[in-house]
Design an enzyme around this catalytic site. Structure first.
Site, PDB file in Angstrom:
ATOM      1  CD  GLU A  55      -1.303  -2.261   2.239  1.00  0.00           C
ATOM      2  OE1 GLU A  55      -2.094  -2.855   2.993  1.00  0.00           O
ATOM      3  OE2 GLU A  55      -0.086  -2.568   2.164  1.00  0.00           O
ATOM      4  CB  CYS A  83      -0.823  -2.945   8.841  1.00  0.00           C
ATOM      5  SG  CYS A  83       0.324  -1.705   8.206  1.00  0.00           S
TER       6      CYS A  83
END
Length: 154
Positions: A55, A83
């Site tokens: 990401e 996360c």
């Protein structure tokens, strides 16, 4: 096939690249105006860098592609729930929407453990869509860790 399923397929292709390198197989793509403007996969082991999550790497590429840090108008597709670190980057980069495949019950930052990316306490909230191609995304993770355990046992 829906638009979300189509783009998740592109994220899955990125995740498979990570698997082939021995990285945890998480892939991400960022879409802007119906086009993929960034694609990435985990590279923590190969770089080595604790922040080389799919990401974050995709967000950095998208910022360079659009020549701006605000990624409004963008959707992030990622195979596994981001996360807390990545969820924070989603908020800070102003991504409008996050679509992920399977949850991360031990470290998820969007739903499973924390709800950072759409928290009303923060200055930006992304729309969250879950469970797109969930079984495929989860199976890739299972296959990777099965392979990893087998490699360690041999």
């Amino acid at each position: 096939m829906t638009k979300d399923e189509f783009y998740m397929g592109k994220a899955l292709a990125e995740a498979k690249k990570a698997f082939d390198l021995g990285e945890i197989p998480i892939g991400a793509v960022i879409i802007y105006q119906k086009k993929v403007i960034a694609a990435a996969y985990n590279l923590r082991e190969n770089l080595p860098s604790a922040t080389a999550h799919a990401e974050l790497l995709a967000i950095e590429k998208a910022c360079r592609q659009l020549h701006r840090w605000r990624l409004t108008g963008c959707t992030l597709y990622v195979t596994v729930e981001p996360c807390p670190m990545c969820a924070g980057a989603i908020v800070n980069s102003r991504i409008d929407r996050v679509v992920y495949g399977c949850p991360d019950s031990k470290g998820g930052g969007c739903r499973s453990v924390f709800a950072i990316a759409d928290s009303p306490a923060l200055n930006h909230r992304a729309e969250i869509t879950t469970d797109i191609r969930k079984e495929e995304c989860a199976q890739l993770m299972k296959d990777f860790f099965r392979w990893k355990r087998k490699k360690i046992d041999n």
